[in-house]
Design a protein around this motif. Structure first.
Motif, PDB file in Angstrom:
ATOM      1  N   VAL A 195      42.490  47.664  46.076  1.00 16.60           N
ATOM      2  CA  VAL A 195      42.567  47.488  44.626  1.00 16.60           C
ATOM      3  C   VAL A 195      41.429  46.576  44.213  1.00 16.60           C
ATOM      4  O   VAL A 195      40.901  45.810  45.016  1.00 16.60           O
ATOM      5  CB  VAL A 195      43.924  46.882  44.188  1.00 16.60           C
ATOM      6  CG1 VAL A 195      45.056  47.841  44.452  1.00 16.60           C
ATOM      7  CG2 VAL A 195      44.184  45.551  44.886  1.00 16.60           C
ATOM      8  N   PHE A 196      41.015  46.682  42.962  1.00 13.54           N
ATOM      9  CA  PHE A 196      39.930  45.853  42.470  1.00 13.54           C
ATOM     10  C   PHE A 196      40.449  44.933  41.364  1.00 13.54           C
ATOM     11  O   PHE A 196      41.556  45.116  40.844  1.00 13.54           O
ATOM     12  CB  PHE A 196      38.769  46.719  41.955  1.00 13.54           C
ATOM     13  CG  PHE A 196      39.169  47.756  40.938  1.00 13.54           C
ATOM     14  CD1 PHE A 196      39.269  47.439  39.589  1.00 13.54           C
ATOM     15  CD2 PHE A 196      39.444  49.060  41.323  1.00 13.54           C
ATOM     16  CE1 PHE A 196      39.634  48.373  38.652  1.00 13.54           C
ATOM     17  CE2 PHE A 196      39.813  50.022  40.402  1.00 13.54           C
ATOM     18  CZ  PHE A 196      39.915  49.679  39.050  1.00 13.54           C
ATOM     19  N   SER A 197      39.668  43.945  41.001  1.00 18.20           N
ATOM     20  CA  SER A 197      40.064  42.991  39.969  1.00 18.20           C
ATOM     21  C   SER A 197      40.193  43.708  38.629  1.00 18.20           C
ATOM     22  O   SER A 197      39.248  44.326  38.153  1.00 18.20           O
ATOM     23  CB  SER A 197      39.035  41.857  39.867  1.00 18.20           C
ATOM     24  OG  SER A 197      39.007  41.101  41.045  1.00 18.20           O
ATOM     25  N   GLY A 198      41.345  43.622  38.042  1.00 15.00           N
ATOM     26  CA  GLY A 198      41.631  44.305  36.787  1.00 15.00           C
ATOM     27  C   GLY A 198      43.132  44.420  36.623  1.00 15.00           C
ATOM     28  O   GLY A 198      43.906  43.864  37.403  1.00 15.00           O
ATOM     29  N   THR A 199      43.585  45.142  35.630  1.00 15.71           N
ATOM     30  CA  THR A 199      45.015  45.328  35.433  1.00 15.71           C
ATOM     31  C   THR A 199      45.536  46.394  36.392  1.00 15.71           C
ATOM     32  O   THR A 199      44.766  47.180  36.953  1.00 15.71           O
ATOM     33  CB  THR A 199      45.322  45.746  33.989  1.00 15.71           C
ATOM     34  OG1 THR A 199      44.699  47.013  33.740  1.00 15.71           O
ATOM     35  CG2 THR A 199      44.789  44.716  32.997  1.00 15.71           C
ATOM     36  N   VAL A 200      46.866  46.412  36.552  1.00 17.59           N
ATOM     37  CA  VAL A 200      47.480  47.466  37.359  1.00 17.59           C
ATOM     38  C   VAL A 200      47.147  48.823  36.752  1.00 17.59           C
ATOM     39  O   VAL A 200      46.825  49.785  37.461  1.00 17.59           O
ATOM     40  CB  VAL A 200      49.013  47.264  37.439  1.00 17.59           C
ATOM     41  CG1 VAL A 200      49.669  48.433  38.167  1.00 17.59           C
ATOM     42  CG2 VAL A 200      49.346  45.952  38.126  1.00 17.59           C
ATOM     43  N   ARG A 201      47.179  48.903  35.439  1.00 24.76           N
ATOM     44  CA  ARG A 201      46.903  50.174  34.764  1.00 24.76           C
ATOM     45  C   ARG A 201      45.475  50.642  35.024  1.00 24.76           C
ATOM     46  O   ARG A 201      45.252  51.818  35.320  1.00 24.76           O
ATOM     47  CB  ARG A 201      47.148  50.049  33.260  1.00 24.76           C
ATOM     48  CG  ARG A 201      46.841  51.335  32.499  1.00 24.76           C
ATOM     49  CD  ARG A 201      47.029  51.186  30.997  1.00 24.76           C
ATOM     50  NE  ARG A 201      48.437  50.969  30.653  1.00 24.76           N
ATOM     51  CZ  ARG A 201      48.880  50.872  29.401  1.00 24.76           C
ATOM     52  NH1 ARG A 201      48.017  50.949  28.383  1.00 24.76           N
ATOM     53  NH2 ARG A 201      50.168  50.684  29.152  1.00 24.76           N
ATOM     54  N   SER A 202      44.509  49.735  34.920  1.00 18.05           N
ATOM     55  CA  SER A 202      43.113  50.150  35.137  1.00 18.05           C
ATOM     56  C   SER A 202      42.895  50.580  36.585  1.00 18.05           C
ATOM     57  O   SER A 202      42.069  51.449  36.862  1.00 18.05           O
ATOM     58  CB  SER A 202      42.160  49.007  34.770  1.00 18.05           C
ATOM     59  OG  SER A 202      42.324  47.889  35.634  1.00 18.05           O
ATOM     60  N   ASN A 203      43.645  49.985  37.526  1.00 18.41           N
ATOM     61  CA  ASN A 203      43.541  50.410  38.920  1.00 18.41           C
ATOM     62  C   ASN A 203      44.082  51.821  39.109  1.00 18.41           C
ATOM     63  O   ASN A 203      43.580  52.576  39.939  1.00 18.41           O
ATOM     64  CB  ASN A 203      44.291  49.434  39.830  1.00 18.41           C
ATOM     65  CG  ASN A 203      43.414  48.339  40.368  1.00 18.41           C
ATOM     66  OD1 ASN A 203      42.786  48.482  41.411  1.00 18.41           O
ATOM     67  ND2 ASN A 203      43.337  47.235  39.620  1.00 18.41           N
ATOM     68  N   ILE A 204      45.110  52.171  38.347  1.00 18.05           N
ATOM     69  CA  ILE A 204      45.685  53.514  38.461  1.00 18.05           C
ATOM     70  C   ILE A 204      44.827  54.542  37.732  1.00 18.05           C
ATOM     71  O   ILE A 204      44.535  55.617  38.256  1.00 18.05           O
ATOM     72  CB  ILE A 204      47.133  53.520  37.924  1.00 18.05           C
ATOM     73  CG1 ILE A 204      48.032  52.653  38.814  1.00 18.05           C
ATOM     74  CG2 ILE A 204      47.673  54.944  37.838  1.00 18.05           C
ATOM     75  CD1 ILE A 204      49.433  52.467  38.277  1.00 18.05           C
ATOM     76  N   LEU A 205      44.395  54.202  36.523  1.00 20.66           N
ATOM     77  CA  LEU A 205      43.597  55.150  35.741  1.00 20.66           C
ATOM     78  C   LEU A 205      42.249  55.414  36.402  1.00 20.66           C
ATOM     79  O   LEU A 205      41.758  56.548  36.401  1.00 20.66           O
ATOM     80  CB  LEU A 205      43.390  54.627  34.320  1.00 20.66           C
ATOM     81  CG  LEU A 205      44.649  54.444  33.466  1.00 20.66           C
ATOM     82  CD1 LEU A 205      44.270  53.922  32.084  1.00 20.66           C
ATOM     83  CD2 LEU A 205      45.420  55.741  33.348  1.00 20.66           C
TER      84      LEU A 205
END
Length: 1092
Positions: free
Chosen positions: A363-373
Motif C-alpha cells: 500500500v502507498f501513503s494515501g487514503t484507503v479509498r485512493s489505495n483501492i481506486l
C-alpha cells in the motif's frame, strides 16, 4: 591603465553574479515545469537527470534490482545529481582563468619586461599542480560515493526493519555497523577536504608569492621600477586572484567530482531494464494465458533451471490453483506471466489486462479509498460491491474515518491482513481480464479466507481468468485446474477431467528467469492520489546555539580558540608583501588554518551524524510510524552531504574573506582616518542588504529541505511496490507523481527568489564576496539545524536500569497479564482493552482471532514497543520495572513480516556472531531450509539481495524463524511466522518446535486452527478484547464458543462433517492415483493434499 583595471574589476563583479543568478533562476523555472529548449542552467541538468533516474528505477529488471539498492538511488538523487548545480557555476573558469593569465602576462611584459615571467611561472606551476589534484578529487569522490551508498542503504534497512531490530535488541549492533561505514566515509571526505583547503589557502598565499618572485627577479635583472609600475604590477596580479587562484581550482574540483557522478549515473542508467515483447491481440479478441514449454533461470550463471518444460492454458471463467512447497517457485510463475523475467526457452502469451496482488501486500501513503481506486474513477455501487467481496466492511467501520483514513508510509494503522485485503480490493476494482493472486488468503483468518474465496475469487471473478497461488488446500476442489510445483526436474502434463474438474499437474525446479510475449492494455485511469504530508520546519534566523553545537561537536573550545588565533596570525602577516620570511610564514599559517578548519568541521559532521543515529535508534517505534522513510533518509543523505561537502568550504571561504576585509579596512583607516566616513555607511548598507537577503533565503532553504523528503518517500514506496505498479502499467502515473513531488521540491515563489538572488548583483568585490559567503554559510547551517533536531528526539525507556533481573531470568516462563490496555500513541485508540490472562510455566498457548483483532498488538505490548497500561509480569517481575534490552533479549520472536538485511545468510541468521556453524545448520534443518541453503552457490556465505529478494517470502519467514530458534530463550513467540509456508512444511516445523521447546513457554499466533490445535490453551481475541480462553477440546465442544464458530468457517460445519470430508477426499485421491504410473508423483499429491 589603472582606470581600465578598475573598470574590468567592476565588470567582473557585475557580470559574474548575474551569471550565477541566471543558473539558479533557470533551475527554478525548469523545475516549475517549463522544460523548454532554452533552458541552459545547471538546474536544467539537475531536473533532466532526476526524471530519467526515477523512470529507470521503475523499469529495472529483476537481475538489475540485485545490482543496486534504495540507498544508491537516493544517493544519486540527493548528492550526485546536485554536482551539476555546482559545476556549471565554475565550469567556464577552466578557460577564463588561463585566458586571463595570458592577457595579464602581456600587460606585465609591456610594463616590466621579461621579469614578469618569473611570477607567471609560479602561477603556471600552481595551475598544473591543481590540475593534478583533479585526479585525486575523482578518486576520492568515487570511493566516497560507494561508502555513502552503503551507509544510506544500511540506514534504509534499519528504518524499514526497526521493529525487528528493537525486538531482537540489535540497536547497538546497527549503531556500530553504520558508525564504521561512516568512519570510512569521513576518512575519504577528510582527504578531499584537505585538498580543498590547500586550494583555498592558495587563493591568499599565491598572489603574495607571485608578487614577491616577480620583484626579486626584477631586482636580480637590475631593472629599475617606479612606484606607478609597482602599483600596476600589484593590481594586475590581484586581478588574477579570483579567476586563477580561486575559481580555477574550484572548477577543477567540481568538474573532477562531476565526472565521477556522470559515470555513476551512466552505470545506473545502463542497468538491464524489464524487457517485454508485446504480441498483437488476435482478430477474434480472445483473452487467454498460454504457456508452452517454458524453461528459464533467475540467474544466467545458474546451471539448474527454475522452470523446465512448463505448459498450461487458462481461459476466461477458469481458476488455476498453484500449490507446492515453500521455495518451489509459485511466485516466480506469476512473475513469468507478468513478463518480469527473460525467457530461455518456450513461450508465454498473455492477451488481456492484468491485475496483480503481491504476496507481501503493498500500500502507498494515501487514503484507503485512493489505495483501492488506484487512479480509477469512483463508482459508488461498484466500490461497495468490491468492499463487500473483500470483507472490508467491518474493518472500515472500526477505522475513525472509514475509507478516508490516511494510511502511513508502512501501512499504519492497518494490520497485515487488512493490507492484503486492500491490495485484493484494488485488483478487483480494476475490472481486469486476468487476475494473478499471490497467496492473499494466508494473511487472514479462516473465516475471512473462506469469504474471500467464495465471494471474491469464485463470485466476483467468476468470468475472469484467475491464477491463484495458495496454501489453503481445502479450496483446490473448486479450481478448474491445479498446478502442483515441486523441486524436481520432471515434467508431466496430463489433462484430467472428473466431475467437472480439470487438473494439470506439472513438476518443476527452483530458480529461474523468463521473458514473455504479452499483450497488455493499460487501464483507463485518473491521477493516483498519493498523500505525503510536508514536514514542519523552524522559522527565523539560525539560533546561535546551533552554531555553538556545531563547532563544539568537532573540537573542544580550546582548539577553537587556537583556530581563531591561527586565523588572526595568518591575517596579520598579510599586510606586508615584500618580506620573504613574512611571506613564507603567511603561506604556512594559511595552510595550517585551512587544514584545521576542515578537520574540525569534518569531525563536527561525523559527531552530529553519530548523535542522530543513536537518537533515531533510541526513539520509540511510534516515531517511525509517523515519519515517512524519505523524511528520515533526507536528513541522513542530503543534509549530511551538505555538512560534509558544502558547509566546510563555505565557512573556510567566509572566515578567510572576513578577516581579509577587516585587515584591509583596518589598514585603510589607519592610513587615512577620514576614510572611515565612507567605510562605515558602506558597511551598514551591506549588512542591511545581507539581512534582507537572509530573511527570505533562509525560508527558501528550509522549504527546499522539507519538500525534498516526499521525493525520497515516494521513491522508496515505489521501489517496494514495483511489481504491482508494473503489473497495472502504472509506471507513467507514478512517474507523474514523482515529477509532482520534484516540482513541489522546486516550486518556490519565483518573484521572491528572483528578488533575493538579484540582490547579489549589487554586492561587488571583496566586501561583496565576504557578505555573500556569510549569507551562504547561514543558509548551509539549515542542514546542521535539521540534523541537531534529530539528536534530541523523544526516547523510549532506558535500555538497562541499575537494578537488573538475574541472568537466569526467566526460569519458568510464566506470563501474567492483568487489566492490560494498549495503544500505539497517547492520542490513539485502544487496540487492546482490559486483557486478563495467565500462561503457566512452559505452557504452549495459541492466540487466534479475526484479522485486526489485536493479536500482534499483544506481542507489541509484551515487547513494550509502546508502553502498556496495566501489569505484565514474567516470572513475577513487572516488565515495566526493567530495562528494554533486559526484557527483549529474553524473548524470541518470529514475525509475520520477514525482515532480512543485505549481507550473507550467516550474518542474517547470527548478526552478533554468537553461534557456531553447526548450530546455524541445525537451526536451518529444524525449519526445513538446510537442503535449500546447501544447494545455494555460496551456501551459508551466499549474499542476500536488499530485503532478501533473492529468496521467496516463505523462505524469508523460515530464516526469521531459524533466527528466533537460535536465541534459545525460555519464551518463544511465533507471530504467524509460517503463514506463507505450505501445510506439510508447517506441520513438520510445528512438530520440531514442540520437541525442541518442550521445556519453554511458546505463544503461537495463527490464522489456522490446525497450527494451534495441539496447544495446551487457546486465547480468542476480537476487537482488542479477550473473548474466551481455555483448552482446545473444551472450546471446540462448546457450540457457542468463538473457537467452534471459527472451525465451522473452514467449511460446511467442519466439526460435524470432518469424517465425511476425509472419505470424499480419499476417494478423489484414489481416482487420481489410478491415472499415474510414477509413484513419486502420487506420493507428492497425496502428501500435499492430505498430509499425515
Amino acid at each position: 591603465m589603472g582606470l581600465g583595471g578598475d573598470f574590468a574589476s567592476t565588470s567582473l563583479s557585475s557580470l559574474c553574479h548575474p551569471c550565477w543568478w541566471g543558473c539558479h533562476h533557470t533551475e527554478l523555472e525548469a523545475e516549475e515545469g517549463s522544460l523548454e529548449p532554452c533552458c541552459q542552467g545547471s538546474s536544467c541538468w539537475n531536473l533532466d537527470l532526476c526524471l530519467p533516474l526515477s523512470f529507470q528505477a521503475l523499469r529495472l529488471s529483476s537481475s538489475a534490482m540485485g545490482k543496486t539498492t534504495t540507498g544508491q538511488i537516493v544517493n544519486l538523487l540527493s548528492n550526485d545529481v546536485n554536482r551539476f548545480d555546482q559545476v556549471t557555476m565554475f565550469l567556464h573558469y577552466l578557460w577564463v582563468g588561463p585566458l586571463q593569465a595570458v592577457a595579464v602576462t602581456a600587460l606585465l611584459w609591456m610594463e616590466i619586461g621579461i621579469s614578469c615571467l618569473a611570477g607567471m611561472a609560479v602561477l603556471i606551476i600552481l595551475l598544473l599542480l591543481q590540475s593534478c589534484f583533479g585526479k585525486l578529487f575523482s578518486s576520492l569522490r568515487s570511493k566516497t560515493a560507494v561508502l555513502t551508498d552503503d551507509r544510506i542503504r544500511t540506514m534504509n534497512e534499519a528504518i524499514t526493519g526497526i521493529r525487528t531490530i528493537k525486538m531482537n535488541v540489535w540497536e547497538k549492533s546497527f549503531i556500530g555497523l553504520i558508525t564504521r561505514l561512516r568512519r570510512k566515509e569521513i576518512s575519504k571526505i577528510l582527504k578531499s577536504s584537505y585538498l580543498k583547503g590547500m586550494n583555498l589557502a592558495s587563493f591568499f598565499a599565491v598572489s603574495k608569492s607571485i608578487i614577491l618572485v616577480t620583484f626579486i627577479s626584477n631586482e636580480l635583472l637590475d631593472n629599475l621600477i617606479t612606484g606607478s609600475q609597482v602599483f600596476m604590477v600589484v593590481m594586475l596580479f590581484e586581478a588574477l586572484r579570483f579567476s586563477s587562484t580561486l575559481y580555477f581550482p574550484m572548477a577543477i574540483e567540481k568538474v573532477s567530482e562531476a565526472i565521477i557522478s556522470i559515470q555513476r549515473i551512466k552505470n545506473f542508467l545502463s542497468l538491464d531494464e524489464m524487457s517485454q515483447c508485446y504480441a498483437q491481440l488476435p482478430p477474434d479478441g480472445e483473452i487467454i494465458v498460454d504457456v508452452q514449454d517454458l524453461t528459464g533461470f533467475w540467474e544466467k550463471a545458474s546451471e539448474t533451471p527454475t522452470l523446465q518444460g512448463l505448459s498450461f492454458t487458462v481461459r476466461p471463467g477458469e481458476l488455476l490453483a498453484v500449490v507446492g512447497p515453500v521455495g518451489a517457485g509459485k511466485s516466480s510463475l506469476l512473475s513469468a506471466v507478468l513478463g518480469e523475467l527473460p525467457l530461455s526457452q518456450g513461450k508465454v502469451s498473455v492477451h488481456g489486462r492484468i491485475a496483480y496482488v503481491s504476496q507481501q501486500p503493498w500500500v502507498f501513503s494515501g487514503t484507503v479509498r485512493s489505495n483501492i481506486l488506484f487512479g480509477k474513477k469512483y463508482e459508488k455501487e461498484r466500490y461497495e460491491e468490491v468492499i463487500k467481496a473483500c470483507a472490508l466492511e467491518e474493518d472500515l467501520r472500526l477505522l475513525r474515518e472509514g475509507d478516508l483514513t490516511e494510511i502511513g508510509d508502512r501501512g499504519i494503522p492497518l494490520s497485515e491482513g487488512q493490507k492484503a485485503r486492500v491490495s485484493l480490493a484494488r485488483a478487483v476494482y480494476q475490472d481486469a481480464d486476468i487476475y494473478l493472486l499471490d497467496d492473499p488468503l494466508s494473511t487472514v483468518d479462516a473465516g475471512v479466507s473462506r469469504h474471500l474465496f467464495q465471494q471474491c475469487v469464485c463470485q466476483a471473478l467468476k468470468e475472469k481468468i484467475t491464477i491463484l497461488v495458495t496454501h489453503q488446500l481445502q479450496y483446490l476442489k473448486d479450481a478448474s485446474q491445479i498446478l502442483i510445483l515441486k523441486d524436481v526436474n520432471v515434467s508431466v502434463s496430463p489433462q484430467l477431467c472428473s466431475g467437472g474438474h480439470c487438473l494439470t499437474f506439472e513438476i518443476w525446479g527452483l530458480l529461474f528467469k523468463i521473458s514473455c510475449l504479452t499483450a497488455i492494455f493499460p487501464f483507463q485511469t485518473e491521477n493516483i492520489q498519493v498523500t505525503l504530508p510536508l514536514e514542519g520546519h523552524l522559522e527565523g534566523k539560525v539560533d546561535s546555539k546551533t552554531y555553538a553545537n556545531y563547532f563544539t561537536a568537532g573540537a573542544h573550545w580550546s582548539v577553537i580558540i587556537f583556530l581563531i588565533l591561527v586565523n588572526i596570525a595568518a591575517q596579520v602577516r598579510k599586510g606586508i608583501y615584500l618580506d620573504l620570511w613574512l611571506t613564507l610564514s603567511t603561506i604556512l599559517f594559511g595552510i595550517i588554518r585551512s587544514l584545521l578548519i576542515f578537520y574540525v568541521l569534518a569531525n563536527s559532521a561525523q559527531t552530529l551524524h553519530n548523535k542522530m543515529l543513536e537518537s533515531i535508534l533510541r526513539t520509540p517505534v511510534l516515531f517511525f510510524n509517523r515519519n515517512p522513510i524519505g523524511r528520515i533518509l533526507n536528513r541522513f543523505s542530503k543534509d549530511i552531504g551538505h555538512m560534509d561537502d558544502l558547509l566546510p568550504q563555505t565557512f573556510q571561504d567566509f572566515i578567510q574573506m572576513f578577516l581579509l576585509v577587516i585587515g584591509v579596512v583596518g589598514v585603510m583607516v589607519a592610513s587615512i582616518p577620514w576614510i572611515a566616513i565612507l567605510v562605515i555607511p558602506l558597511g551598514i548598507i551591506f549588512f542591511v542588504l545581507r539581512w534582507y537577503f537572509l530573511r527570505a533565503s533562509r525560508d527558501v532553504k528550509r522549504l527546499e529541505s522539507t519538500t525534498r523528503s516526499p521525493v525520497f518517500s515516494h521513491l522508496a514506496s515505489s521501489l517496494r511496490g514495483l511489481g504491482t505498479i508494473r503489473a497495472y502499467k502504472a509506471e507513467h502515473k507514478f512517474q507523474k507523481l514523482f515529477d509532482a513531488h520534484q516540482d513541489l521540491h522546486s516550486a518556490l515563489n519565483p518573484e521572491e527568489v528572483g528578488l533575493v538572488l538579484s540582490l547579489t548583483i549589487t554586492l561587488m568585490g571583496m566586501f561583496q564576496w565576504c557578505v555573500r559567503q556569510s549569507a551562504e554559510a547561514e543558509n548551509m547551517m539549515i542542514s546542521v539545524e535539521r540534523g541537531i533536531e534529530y539528536t534530541d528526539l523523544e526516547k523510549e525507556a532506558p535500555w538497562e536500569y541499575e537494578h537488573r533481573p538475574p541472568p537466569s531470568w526467566p526460569l519458568d516462563g510464566r506470563i501474567s497479564i492483568d487489566n492490560l490496555k494498549f495503544r500505539y500513541s497517547l492520542d490513539g485508540p485502544l487496540v487492546l482493552k482490559n486483557l486478563d490472562t495467565f500462561i503457566g510455566s512452559r505452557e504452549k498457548h495459541g492466540i487466534v482471532g479475526r484479522t485486526g483483532a489485536g493479536k500482534s498488538s499483544l506481542i507489541a505490548a509484551l515487547f513494550r514497543l509502546s508502553e502498556p497500561e496495566g501489569d505484565i509480569k514474567i516470572d513475577g517481575i513487572l516488565t515495566t520495572s526493567i530495562g528494554l534490552h533486559d526484557l527483549r533479549k529474553k524473548m524470541s520472536v518470529a514475525p509475520q513480516e520477514p525482515v532480512l538485511f543485505t549481507g550473507t545468510m550467516r550474518n542474517n541468521l547470527d548478526p552478533l556472531n554468537e553461534h557456531t556453524n553447526e548450530e546455524l545448520w541445525n537451526a536451518l534443518e529444524e525449519v526445513q531450509l538446510k537442503d535449500t541453503i546447501k544447494n545455494l552457490p555460496g551456501k551459508m556465505n551466499t549474499e542476500l539481495a536488499e530485503y532478501g529478494l533473492n529468496l521467496s517470502v516463505g523462505q524469508r519467514q523460515l530464516v526469521c524463524l531459524a533466527r528466533a530458534i537460535l536465541k534459545k530463550n525460555q519464551i518463544l513467540i511465533i507471530d504467524k511466522a509460517t503463514s506463507n509456508v505450505d501445510p506439510r512444511t508447517d506441520e513438520l516445523i510445528q512438530t520440531k518446535i514442540r520437541e525442541r521447546f518442550a521445556h519453554c513457554t511458546v505463544l503461537t499466533i495463527a490464522h489456522s486452527l490446525s497450527s494451534v490445535i495441539n496447544c495446551q490453551g487457546i486465547m480468542v481475541l476480537d476487537s482488542g478484547r479477550l473473548k474466551e480462553t481455555g483448552q482446545p477440546n473444551d472450546l471446540l465442544q462448546n457450540r457457542n464458543s468463538l473457537c467452534y464458530k471459527m472451525m465451522q468457517q473452514l467449511g460446511k460445519d467442519e466439526v460435524a462433517v470432518l469424517p465425511e470430508r476425509e472419505k470424499q477426499d480419499r476417494e478423489f485421491l484414489k481416482f487420481v492415483s489410478g491415472l499415474f504410473d510414477k509413484i513419486s508423483i502420487w506420493d507428492l499429491i497425496k502428501s500435499t493434499l492430505w498430509p499425515k
